[in-house]
Motif scaffolding. Structure first.
Motif, PDB file in Angstrom:
ATOM      1  N   VAL A   1      -9.814  -2.465  13.082  1.00 45.52           N
ATOM      2  CA  VAL A   1      -8.599  -3.126  13.473  1.00 45.52           C
ATOM      3  C   VAL A   1      -7.849  -4.138  12.657  1.00 45.52           C
ATOM      4  O   VAL A   1      -6.533  -4.221  12.703  1.00 45.52           O
ATOM      5  CB  VAL A   1      -8.849  -3.553  15.136  1.00 45.52           C
ATOM      6  CG1 VAL A   1      -7.600  -4.512  15.677  1.00 45.52           C
ATOM      7  CG2 VAL A   1      -9.394  -2.533  16.115  1.00 45.52           C
ATOM      8  N   GLU A   2      -8.685  -5.017  12.236  1.00 41.40           N
ATOM      9  CA  GLU A   2      -8.060  -5.892  11.096  1.00 41.40           C
ATOM     10  C   GLU A   2      -7.472  -5.478  10.055  1.00 41.40           C
ATOM     11  O   GLU A   2      -6.536  -5.653   9.613  1.00 41.40           O
ATOM     12  CB  GLU A   2      -9.729  -6.679  10.724  1.00 41.40           C
ATOM     13  CG  GLU A   2      -9.582  -8.034  10.317  1.00 41.40           C
ATOM     14  CD  GLU A   2     -10.827  -8.609  10.087  1.00 41.40           C
ATOM     15  OE1 GLU A   2     -11.321  -8.600   8.965  1.00 41.40           O
ATOM     16  OE2 GLU A   2     -11.644  -8.937  11.163  1.00 41.40           O
ATOM     17  N   LYS A   3      -8.252  -4.420   9.440  1.00 39.31           N
ATOM     18  CA  LYS A   3      -7.610  -3.623   8.028  1.00 39.31           C
ATOM     19  C   LYS A   3      -6.360  -2.886   8.542  1.00 39.31           C
ATOM     20  O   LYS A   3      -5.681  -2.427   7.551  1.00 39.31           O
ATOM     21  CB  LYS A   3      -8.783  -2.717   7.639  1.00 39.31           C
ATOM     22  CG  LYS A   3      -9.862  -3.567   7.077  1.00 39.31           C
ATOM     23  CD  LYS A   3      -9.561  -4.236   5.906  1.00 39.31           C
ATOM     24  CE  LYS A   3     -11.054  -5.019   5.413  1.00 39.31           C
ATOM     25  NZ  LYS A   3     -10.811  -5.716   3.984  1.00 39.31           N
ATOM     26  N   LEU A   4      -6.102  -2.907   9.679  1.00 40.26           N
ATOM     27  CA  LEU A   4      -4.837  -2.019   9.741  1.00 40.26           C
ATOM     28  C   LEU A   4      -3.521  -2.653   9.364  1.00 40.26           C
ATOM     29  O   LEU A   4      -2.519  -1.955   9.104  1.00 40.26           O
ATOM     30  CB  LEU A   4      -4.627  -1.689  11.457  1.00 40.26           C
ATOM     31  CG  LEU A   4      -5.575  -0.636  12.076  1.00 40.26           C
ATOM     32  CD1 LEU A   4      -5.503  -0.718  13.555  1.00 40.26           C
ATOM     33  CD2 LEU A   4      -5.353   0.887  11.527  1.00 40.26           C
ATOM     34  N   ALA A   5      -3.896  -3.787   9.220  1.00 39.81           N
ATOM     35  CA  ALA A   5      -2.618  -4.552   8.158  1.00 39.81           C
ATOM     36  C   ALA A   5      -2.241  -4.102   7.003  1.00 39.81           C
ATOM     37  O   ALA A   5      -1.278  -4.090   6.426  1.00 39.81           O
ATOM     38  CB  ALA A   5      -2.892  -6.153   8.326  1.00 39.81           C
ATOM     39  N   LEU A   6      -3.367  -3.117   6.381  1.00 36.52           N
ATOM     40  CA  LEU A   6      -3.122  -2.637   5.043  1.00 36.52           C
ATOM     41  C   LEU A   6      -2.075  -1.277   5.190  1.00 36.52           C
ATOM     42  O   LEU A   6      -1.670  -1.019   4.300  1.00 36.52           O
ATOM     43  CB  LEU A   6      -4.267  -2.197   4.487  1.00 36.52           C
ATOM     44  CG  LEU A   6      -5.281  -3.401   4.324  1.00 36.52           C
ATOM     45  CD1 LEU A   6      -6.629  -2.477   4.169  1.00 36.52           C
ATOM     46  CD2 LEU A   6      -5.031  -4.042   3.042  1.00 36.52           C
ATOM     47  N   LEU A   7      -1.982  -0.867   6.493  1.00 43.21           N
ATOM     48  CA  LEU A   7      -1.207   0.484   6.441  1.00 43.21           C
ATOM     49  C   LEU A   7      -0.198   0.614   5.713  1.00 43.21           C
ATOM     50  O   LEU A   7       0.380   1.464   5.138  1.00 43.21           O
ATOM     51  CB  LEU A   7      -1.252   0.639   8.166  1.00 43.21           C
ATOM     52  CG  LEU A   7      -2.240   1.446   8.841  1.00 43.21           C
ATOM     53  CD1 LEU A   7      -1.762   1.718  10.417  1.00 43.21           C
ATOM     54  CD2 LEU A   7      -2.649   2.813   8.179  1.00 43.21           C
ATOM     55  N   GLU A   8       0.955  -0.243   6.108  1.00 44.15           N
ATOM     56  CA  GLU A   8       2.167  -0.100   5.433  1.00 44.15           C
ATOM     57  C   GLU A   8       2.135   0.022   4.074  1.00 44.15           C
ATOM     58  O   GLU A   8       2.597   0.714   3.423  1.00 44.15           O
ATOM     59  CB  GLU A   8       2.842  -1.303   5.816  1.00 44.15           C
ATOM     60  CG  GLU A   8       4.570  -1.591   5.219  1.00 44.15           C
ATOM     61  CD  GLU A   8       5.351  -0.753   6.082  1.00 44.15           C
ATOM     62  OE1 GLU A   8       4.934  -0.419   7.232  1.00 44.15           O
ATOM     63  OE2 GLU A   8       6.265  -0.085   5.331  1.00 44.15           O
ATOM     64  N   ASP A   9       1.279  -0.928   3.262  1.00 43.63           N
ATOM     65  CA  ASP A   9       1.176  -0.678   1.775  1.00 43.63           C
ATOM     66  C   ASP A   9       0.439   0.559   1.304  1.00 43.63           C
ATOM     67  O   ASP A   9       0.746   1.111   0.326  1.00 43.63           O
ATOM     68  CB  ASP A   9       0.019  -1.981   1.461  1.00 43.63           C
ATOM     69  CG  ASP A   9       0.104  -2.209  -0.145  1.00 43.63           C
ATOM     70  OD1 ASP A   9       0.979  -2.061  -0.852  1.00 43.63           O
ATOM     71  OD2 ASP A   9      -1.167  -2.201  -0.709  1.00 43.63           O
ATOM     72  N   LEU A  10      -0.573   0.962   2.255  1.00 43.52           N
ATOM     73  CA  LEU A  10      -1.205   2.345   1.918  1.00 43.52           C
ATOM     74  C   LEU A  10      -0.028   3.621   1.917  1.00 43.52           C
ATOM     75  O   LEU A  10      -0.252   4.394   1.382  1.00 43.52           O
ATOM     76  CB  LEU A  10      -2.424   2.458   2.891  1.00 43.52           C
ATOM     77  CG  LEU A  10      -3.619   1.695   2.727  1.00 43.52           C
ATOM     78  CD1 LEU A  10      -4.697   1.792   3.869  1.00 43.52           C
ATOM     79  CD2 LEU A  10      -4.222   1.721   1.550  1.00 43.52           C
ATOM     80  N   TYR A  11       0.847   3.366   2.973  1.00 40.85           N
ATOM     81  CA  TYR A  11       1.990   4.220   3.139  1.00 40.85           C
ATOM     82  C   TYR A  11       2.626   4.424   2.193  1.00 40.85           C
ATOM     83  O   TYR A  11       2.661   5.444   1.375  1.00 40.85           O
ATOM     84  CB  TYR A  11       2.674   4.176   4.487  1.00 40.85           C
ATOM     85  CG  TYR A  11       2.221   4.544   5.586  1.00 40.85           C
ATOM     86  CD1 TYR A  11       0.622   5.075   5.729  1.00 40.85           C
ATOM     87  CD2 TYR A  11       2.678   4.179   6.697  1.00 40.85           C
ATOM     88  CE1 TYR A  11       0.091   5.393   7.051  1.00 40.85           C
ATOM     89  CE2 TYR A  11       2.090   4.235   8.181  1.00 40.85           C
ATOM     90  CZ  TYR A  11       1.063   5.138   8.414  1.00 40.85           C
ATOM     91  OH  TYR A  11       0.389   5.341   9.382  1.00 40.85           O
ATOM     92  N   THR A  12       3.068   3.455   1.684  1.00 40.47           N
ATOM     93  CA  THR A  12       4.026   3.178   0.372  1.00 40.47           C
ATOM     94  C   THR A  12       3.320   3.900  -0.931  1.00 40.47           C
ATOM     95  O   THR A  12       3.634   4.431  -1.761  1.00 40.47           O
ATOM     96  CB  THR A  12       4.441   1.692   0.085  1.00 40.47           C
ATOM     97  OG1 THR A  12       4.926   1.271   1.461  1.00 40.47           O
ATOM     98  CG2 THR A  12       5.390   1.857  -0.986  1.00 40.47           C
ATOM     99  N   LYS A  13       2.143   3.340  -1.132  1.00 42.03           N
ATOM    100  CA  LYS A  13       1.370   3.776  -2.350  1.00 42.03           C
ATOM    101  C   LYS A  13       1.129   5.387  -2.245  1.00 42.03           C
ATOM    102  O   LYS A  13       0.986   5.844  -3.323  1.00 42.03           O
ATOM    103  CB  LYS A  13       0.102   2.827  -2.584  1.00 42.03           C
ATOM    104  CG  LYS A  13       0.569   1.541  -3.148  1.00 42.03           C
ATOM    105  CD  LYS A  13      -0.850   0.624  -3.322  1.00 42.03           C
ATOM    106  CE  LYS A  13      -0.285  -0.667  -3.937  1.00 42.03           C
ATOM    107  NZ  LYS A  13      -1.104  -1.791  -3.140  1.00 42.03           N
ATOM    108  N   ASN A  14       0.568   5.764  -1.061  1.00 41.59           N
ATOM    109  CA  ASN A  14       0.232   7.183  -0.848  1.00 41.59           C
ATOM    110  C   ASN A  14       1.541   8.162  -0.993  1.00 41.59           C
ATOM    111  O   ASN A  14       1.474   9.067  -1.787  1.00 41.59           O
ATOM    112  CB  ASN A  14      -0.545   7.334   0.186  1.00 41.59           C
ATOM    113  CG  ASN A  14      -2.109   7.035  -0.090  1.00 41.59           C
ATOM    114  OD1 ASN A  14      -2.675   7.752  -0.808  1.00 41.59           O
ATOM    115  ND2 ASN A  14      -2.367   6.049   0.501  1.00 41.59           N
ATOM    116  N   ARG A  15       2.622   7.383  -0.840  1.00 35.21           N
ATOM    117  CA  ARG A  15       3.833   8.264  -0.724  1.00 35.21           C
ATOM    118  C   ARG A  15       4.327   8.419  -2.320  1.00 35.21           C
ATOM    119  O   ARG A  15       4.708   9.571  -2.795  1.00 35.21           O
ATOM    120  CB  ARG A  15       5.004   7.641  -0.028  1.00 35.21           C
ATOM    121  CG  ARG A  15       4.981   7.986   1.578  1.00 35.21           C
ATOM    122  CD  ARG A  15       6.315   7.749   2.326  1.00 35.21           C
ATOM    123  NE  ARG A  15       6.345   7.500   3.639  1.00 35.21           N
ATOM    124  CZ  ARG A  15       6.248   6.578   4.517  1.00 35.21           C
ATOM    125  NH1 ARG A  15       6.164   5.330   3.769  1.00 35.21           N
ATOM    126  NH2 ARG A  15       6.086   6.760   5.577  1.00 35.21           N
TER     127      ARG A  15
END
Lengths: 324, 324
Positions: A157-171
């Protein structure tokens, strides 16, 4: 996360704690059902609370005997207007179940028919934590932490804050390989998908909503374990497969299917979940984050098919255009 | 029914009664899994005992947390040699579950790995009551009668004696229409199947084992309710569908899908379960007998495709021919 979203989650968790929940039903249609299936996957794997997934109409007509006052029913519809899912919410409430609606529209019929609401933002420029995956994951992992407390779930739950960044990098990372896939496959009228474990429903979603619905390409989401018990006989040098090589316990199933498919088809594309960028995610949480990230990567593959076939993903011939 | 078969059933029922069974797992691969799924369908509909279906490898790798000493695990393999299912039996036993193997070979690895055995006869000229459906139905409806006692279930078991006769009569009734289907569809390289409720797994089986495995025809078993949430967009005047119009509560889902598909495809074939011959079956038992009879009817449709394409159902290119 937005205050209003935090409160919605808190309300659901409080409600769940205040009731004796004995089973969980995940109810939706199409892509929404596929998304919810991930909740079922982790519930069966991590808790001993029985959990079930049904497409909304099947749920109503089958009328599972264990549905009742001790049931938690989680429903999902993007617009909140899917008639079958709205009916399913009323049906579940009549049975006394605790109902939770997930949607981007809080004033939609689905949200109005359900006791609790989990809202998510959609394409409004806000952070992914408030989007569909951020909110759904927050809900699921907070629920898991109620039914089978584990510090891991709190960390997810805490690390979900990373999602946005992970989306960008993986895209960024997958843009080129996805484009090449689109170019190579633009003349195909059938593309199979394959996966297992936490990813079989990603394959289902890609097959039903992206290939069949949006691109009019024939498809079937084959479970990598089931592949060898029938479907593999259609494999041939010119039959395309898009295989999701998963992260987590069922990866060996995908590896076996991949190894076979590559021997006899010249058109096997692999999306390897282990090669995603997981920057900042603890090693032991990767199996939870893979399914959260893969969706945006797979979308690139569909975008590329749309680009190279000149068939935009927004085109429909029946959906929303007539009564059915 | 043969004495030895009666005893096998009795032994399982006694074992189940002597334990505190809290959930049921149906574990197999391919067509065997599809057959078992019917057990899951009726368990979820008629009892509040949680029941689950997994393809054998997914079961082992997912390792459901609720699997344990209070679990009943029913496994099935025609030859009893399916490696994944044999492993699944050992895995379930290690967890302390009560294991029951269903197979035509009692000295097979699967039967040797399981605590209890349900044997069935196969193509040896004996009555259908001792065959795969007769034995499986006897097991399921006796189990239902333990978990949710109902005189109806005892009546189903009694009336299974009619199976042989029903098979013969329905084969006769559908021979011609199936042949016409084969003739009309012999040049198709893709045929979708569609169904819901107790029949979705019949569609799965027809898709995976008959169309894809035995006939090398591309396919996908679409749930009639899910059809409208993506897949229906591939419908076109020349796209063939084989729709099972079910008997029982989810028939309205099939009717809706049929009505739509017929509007836009000129190649929709319907197998209407209500038109089967149910001679001697009580009206209120039809929903249990439909799924038991439909298999032999659907087989005729595959036989007809084989006949008209000149591609015998026995032909394989990979299965049993190499290691995989």
């Amino acid at each position: 996360m937005k205050q209003e979203h935090l409160e919605q989650l808190e309300n659901v968790i409080e409600a769940v704690k205040s009731r004796q929940i004995e089973n969980v039903f995940f109810i939706a249609c199409g892509g929404s059902m596929a998304s919810l299936s991930l909740g079922d996957y982790f519930f069966t794997k991590e808790t001993d609370v029985p959990s079930f997934v049904y497409t909304s109409n099947e749920f109503i007509h089958r009328d599972p005997k264990s549905l009742g006052q001790n049931s938690l029913v989680i429903l999902r519809s993007h617009s909140g207007t899917t008639p079958e899912t709205v009916k399913a919410a009323s049906f579940a409430r009549q049975k006394g179940a605790l109902t939770v609606a997930i949607s981007m529209e809080t004033d939609s019929p689905l949200c109005q028919s359900s006791e609790y609401i989990i809202h998510y933002n959609y394409k409004d420029g806000s952070d992914a934590i408030d989007g569909e995956t951020g909110m759904f994951y927050s809900l699921i992992f907070q629920l898991l932490n109620v039914f089978a407390p584990n510090e891991k779930f709190a960390r997810v739950v805490e690390k979900l804050a990373l999602l946005e960044d992970l989306y960008t990098k993986n895209r960024e990372k997958f843009a080129e390989v996805a484009d090449t896939f689109g170019k190579k496959n633009k003349r195909e009228n059938i593309i199979y998908t394959m996966a297992s474990g936490a990813y079989i429903h990603q394959a289902y979603s890609f097959t039903s909503c992206l290939l069949m619905e949006m691109l009019w390409i024939h498809s079937n989401a084959i479970h990598s374990g089931e592949y060898f018990h029938g479907p593999f006989e259609v494999t041939d040098y010119d039959v395309p497969f898009l295989l999701i090589l998963g992260e987590g316990p069922s990866r060996p199933l995908d590896e076996r299917a991949l190894s076979f498919a590559k021997k006899f088809s010249e058109k096997v594309e692999v999306v390897d979940v282990e090669t995603l960028i997981y920057e900042g995610v603890d090693e032991d949480l990767k199996e939870y984050f893979g399914p959260a990230i893969i969706g945006v990567v797979l979308r690139l593959y569909a975008d590329a098919l749309a680009e190279h076939t000149g068939h935009p993903l927004s085109v429909r011939r029946y959906m929303w255009k007539m009564d059915y």
